[in-house]
Design a protein around this motif. Structure first.
Motif, mmCIF file in Angstrom:
data_model
loop_
_atom_site.group_PDB
_atom_site.id
_atom_site.type_symbol
_atom_site.label_atom_id
_atom_site.label_comp_id
_atom_site.label_asym_id
_atom_site.label_seq_id
_atom_site.Cartn_x
_atom_site.Cartn_y
_atom_site.Cartn_z
ATOM 1 N N ASP A 44 0.802 -1.216 0.000
ATOM 2 C CA ASP A 44 0.000 0.000 0.000
ATOM 3 C C ASP A 44 0.831 1.260 0.000
ATOM 4 O OD1 ASP A 44 -2.890 -0.724 0.076
ATOM 5 O OD2 ASP A 44 -2.140 -2.021 1.651
ATOM 6 N N ALA A 46 5.181 2.759 -0.355
ATOM 7 C CA ALA A 46 6.609 2.475 -0.498
ATOM 8 C C ALA A 46 7.300 2.819 0.812
ATOM 9 C CB ALA A 46 7.188 3.318 -1.619
ATOM 10 N N SER A 61 -0.399 17.793 -11.294
ATOM 11 C CA SER A 61 -1.123 16.946 -12.243
ATOM 12 C C SER A 61 -0.880 17.472 -13.646
ATOM 13 C CB SER A 61 -2.623 16.949 -11.946
ATOM 14 O OG SER A 61 -2.872 16.396 -10.679
ATOM 15 N N ASP A 133 -0.527 4.415 -8.894
ATOM 16 C CA ASP A 133 -1.948 4.114 -8.799
ATOM 17 C C ASP A 133 -2.557 4.326 -10.174
ATOM 18 O OD1 ASP A 133 -4.572 3.752 -7.412
ATOM 19 O OD2 ASP A 133 -4.870 5.814 -8.064
ATOM 20 N N LEU B 57 5.572 6.342 1.614
ATOM 21 C CA LEU B 57 5.020 7.252 0.612
ATOM 22 C C LEU B 57 4.009 6.484 -0.217
ATOM 23 C CD1 LEU B 57 5.440 10.176 -0.561
ATOM 24 C CD2 LEU B 57 7.063 9.162 -2.166
ATOM 25 N N THR B 58 2.826 7.059 -0.392
ATOM 26 C CA THR B 58 1.783 6.366 -1.149
ATOM 27 C C THR B 58 0.956 7.364 -1.933
ATOM 28 O OG1 THR B 58 -0.019 4.768 -0.982
ATOM 29 C CG2 THR B 58 0.083 6.444 0.725
ATOM 30 N N THR B 59 0.412 6.926 -3.057
ATOM 31 C CA THR B 59 -0.394 7.827 -3.886
ATOM 32 C C THR B 59 -1.670 7.136 -4.324
ATOM 33 O OG1 THR B 59 -0.287 9.382 -5.743
ATOM 34 C CG2 THR B 59 0.591 7.188 -6.137
ATOM 35 N N ASP B 60 -2.724 7.915 -4.477
ATOM 36 C CA ASP B 60 -4.006 7.363 -4.896
ATOM 37 C C ASP B 60 -4.802 8.459 -5.593
ATOM 38 O OD1 ASP B 60 -5.811 5.267 -5.099
ATOM 39 O OD2 ASP B 60 -5.784 4.847 -2.962
ATOM 40 N N SER B 61 -5.406 8.121 -6.714
ATOM 41 C CA SER B 61 -6.315 9.063 -7.362
ATOM 42 C C SER B 61 -7.747 8.609 -7.107
ATOM 43 C CB SER B 61 -6.056 9.123 -8.868
ATOM 44 O OG SER B 61 -4.767 9.619 -9.115
ATOM 45 N N VAL B 63 -11.741 8.932 -8.289
ATOM 46 C CA VAL B 63 -12.619 9.306 -9.404
ATOM 47 C C VAL B 63 -14.040 8.837 -9.110
ATOM 48 C CG1 VAL B 63 -10.702 9.200 -11.064
ATOM 49 C CG2 VAL B 63 -12.095 7.158 -10.680
ATOM 50 N N ASP B 85 -3.754 3.731 3.553
ATOM 51 C CA ASP B 85 -2.629 3.073 2.888
ATOM 52 C C ASP B 85 -1.342 3.243 3.694
ATOM 53 O OD1 ASP B 85 -4.071 1.989 0.819
ATOM 54 O OD2 ASP B 85 -3.648 3.611 -0.584
ATOM 55 N N LEU B 86 -1.200 4.392 4.317
ATOM 56 C CA LEU B 86 -0.041 4.589 5.195
ATOM 57 C C LEU B 86 -0.172 3.745 6.456
ATOM 58 C CD1 LEU B 86 0.457 8.458 4.872
ATOM 59 C CD2 LEU B 86 1.904 6.665 3.890
ATOM 60 N N THR B 97 -0.520 15.657 0.039
ATOM 61 C CA THR B 97 -0.640 16.622 -1.052
ATOM 62 C C THR B 97 -1.976 16.367 -1.742
ATOM 63 O OG1 THR B 97 0.379 15.184 -2.717
ATOM 64 C CG2 THR B 97 1.858 16.580 -1.432
ATOM 65 N N VAL B 98 -2.510 17.409 -2.341
ATOM 66 C CA VAL B 98 -3.817 17.307 -3.000
ATOM 67 C C VAL B 98 -3.707 17.855 -4.426
ATOM 68 C CG1 VAL B 98 -6.220 18.072 -2.963
ATOM 69 C CG2 VAL B 98 -5.047 17.546 -0.814
ATOM 70 N N GLY B 99 -3.931 16.996 -5.404
ATOM 71 C CA GLY B 99 -3.935 17.418 -6.804
ATOM 72 C C GLY B 99 -5.347 17.323 -7.361
ATOM 73 N N TYR B 146 -11.740 15.169 -10.077
ATOM 74 C CA TYR B 146 -10.870 14.044 -9.745
ATOM 75 C C TYR B 146 -9.831 14.552 -8.755
ATOM 76 C CZ TYR B 146 -12.752 11.958 -14.079
ATOM 77 O OH TYR B 146 -13.578 11.473 -15.055
ATOM 78 N N ASN B 148 -6.193 13.581 -6.670
ATOM 79 C CA ASN B 148 -5.078 12.731 -6.258
ATOM 80 C C ASN B 148 -4.618 13.184 -4.887
ATOM 81 O OD1 ASN B 148 -1.954 12.492 -5.881
ATOM 82 N ND2 ASN B 148 -2.503 10.868 -7.300
ATOM 83 N N THR B 150 -1.447 12.251 -2.205
ATOM 84 C CA THR B 150 -0.230 11.496 -1.943
ATOM 85 C C THR B 150 0.110 11.723 -0.480
ATOM 86 O OG1 THR B 150 0.479 11.713 -4.226
ATOM 87 C CG2 THR B 150 2.184 11.181 -2.614
ATOM 88 N N CYS B 340 -14.039 4.347 -6.109
ATOM 89 C CA CYS B 340 -13.129 5.112 -5.247
ATOM 90 C C CYS B 340 -12.272 6.037 -6.101
ATOM 91 C CB CYS B 340 -12.259 4.196 -4.393
ATOM 92 S SG CYS B 340 -11.181 3.114 -5.317
#
Lengths: 340, 340
Positions: A44, A46, A61, A133, B57-61, B63, B85-86, B97-99, B146, B148, B150, B340
């Motif tokens: 989930d 790194a 983005s 992702d 460190l983890t990222t997710d978008s 939608v 995820d963390l 962070t928010v994208g 949308y 993202n 991180t 999600c």
């Protein structure tokens, strides 16, 4: 059902549902290009070694259209854009995450081309892609590929950059010609048939970090003039430092192809995006040495002293070649969407 | 031209061009909700204090469609999903962070509602939003919003989670009832008129971190079963640990509303997404104590021992209430996009 094993076919909604096709996309495509050991696609997050110093974190983005343009593509842009945001903060870029939003129907070979370019750009920049992702949206709810990259970097201990250090008398150095990226993307999108345009998309940390090492006190503020171009960046600086800034039109480097193309299209190149340039506020005493240093590097061989800081209250001006002065404002109402 | 100062009107392409409207969106909307001192909207990266330890460190978008659903919205989901995820990686979530990728025409009050929810969820979870980015795409190339996110977290020194620690004889604990999120979103999107459905969207770190602290050796592996649901997560575990896993249908907690709704729609709740649950592989000796610990926390009062690890080669099975056994595979071909 598409077959992503052979990287033919198209992206389907099931590629984003976290099940079997997602797994195959990861193993058959992403893991062929992304090979950092911290990237554990089924984990989930790194896990990264301790970095005992000030960290820099940035996110961006990318929705550039078209995906491919002279001088780059959305993959190289997604790496270099985020690398540069770290570099102008004085940070050595270490890690990137990559979040993809794919549109149903995207040809998988196009995705592969972008991923290959993204991986190559990361490798060239020496940053590790450690987490990712993928989401898929229905046809007509995306535009082929959107990419978010988030970057983590480590700031050298002695770096202090910011508008708090900017003083009247300081000068502004631009690392090279402006407007290439914005006009190249626009021309590629609209098929304007303009010649000789090429994005300046490049990772700048191998230029900026040695600059900061060699001129630790003299370089006071750094920024990459992306969306909004040089003019918006300079106006933002004037506002945040509460100074006035005067740019010299004659001193600002701009390629003939950009100057000519912008004129034909009725655009101001000072507002066109750059993706491989930075502006610096530099102590006037060190300006000549900084320029000489920059001009020895291929990414900044056209560096120039383009303006100066004055006492003031947040205004920016351009002194034109004819000796007139016009005020510069934040980009407003120019419709150049999706250039990054 | 819209007026985002009063948060009326709609998002226009110029809100994403980095110029004046972007500035106003930041100052009039984002900075009213995001107030961390590391968030310097005009800087290129957030500078964060040194964290001398293993980083995650983890990222997710995100939608998800619709944006709002019973139990949450895209803003709460974007925070909690990344926080979780963390957390399942054993990390204390610190920074997000928010994208944003906004679609032209999005009503600004809708954006404000999402941003307010996102900020509240971050505040509740104790994570700081330190960097952001906004892009705007033309009408018909997005779907309102949308996001993202991180996340950066700090792993406690003594935590060692992973499939390398999973052994035959270990048991699987699920922190609560499964399927709520997936079915709630699906029902909200399709207007199925099913009653009593509510997403379980929640940040789990205040549950998981004390769990790891109290049972440092006994908890061996953790995962939040989001896309693909419990079944896909368990199959992934079986594959990566190269064991077989047997789940007990009777033991798996599921709310009647989800069981009934899934049956009506012909869906298997084991494959429905969860956004506020985790699965753990736990040493059998500690299982009862872990369960007792979990059941005292409101987020896991329905925790149950749902399966066990066997010698094997990557297969997962469900022992049904009738005593039959059926094999479980990765989610395949169920078209439940954008949950999600």
């Amino acid at each position: 059902m598409t077959d992503c094993g052979s990287i033919t076919g198209t992206v389907s909604l099931a590629h984003g549902d976290g099940g079997e096709l997602t797994h195959r996309l990861i193993s058959d495509l992403f893991l062929r290009y992304f090979r950092d050991e911290a990237l554990q696609p089924l984990n989930d997050a790194a896990l990264l070694p301790a970095q005992c110093g000030l960290l820099a974190l940035t996110t961006d983005s990318f929705v550039v259209k078209p995906l491919f343009f002279p001088g780059g593509n959305i993959g190289t842009l997604a790496v270099n854009g985020t690398v540069n945001d770290l570099a102008v903060s004085g940070a050595r870029p270490l890690y990137l995450t990559v979040g993809l939003i794919l549109e149903e129907g995207l040809p998988l070979p196009v995705l592969e081309e972008v991923i290959a370019a993204l991986a190559a750009a990361a490798s060239e920049a020496g940053v590790a892609i450690v987490a990712g992702d993928t989401k898929v949206v229905e046809r007509g709810h995306g535009d082929q590929i959107y990419i978010n990259t988030t970057g983590l970097g480590l700031v050298a201990g002695n770096i202090d950059l910011g508008c708090h250090r900017v003083r009247p008398g300081d000068v502004i150095i631009c690392s090279g010609a402006v407007g290439d990226h914005g006009l190249a993307v626009l021309a590629a999108r609209e098929n304007f048939g303009l010649e000789g345009l090429k994005s300046d998309c490049a990772a700048l940390h191998t230029l900026i970090l040695p600059l900061l090492e060699n001129f630790p006190g003299a370089v006071k503020w750094l920024r990459d003039p992306t969306r909004g171009g040089l003019a918006t960046t300079i106006k933002e600086l004037a506002l945040s430092a509460q100074v006035d800034i005067i740019l010299s039109e004659e001193a600002i480097p701009v390629h003939d192809s950009v100057r000519g193309g912008a004129e034909i299209l009725g655009l101001d190149y000072l507002y066109l995006a750059n993706e491989g340039k930075f502006c610096a506020v530099v102590d006037r005493v060190a300006a000549e040495d900084v320029l000489a240093f920059l001009r020895r590097h291929p990414l900044s061989c056209e560096a120039a002293l383009v303006g100066e800081i004055k006492e003031g209250s947040g205004r920016a001006f351009l002194r034109t070649a004819l000796g007139a002065t016009r005020e510069l404002y934040l980009l407003s109402g120019q419709q150049l969407p999706r250039i990054c």
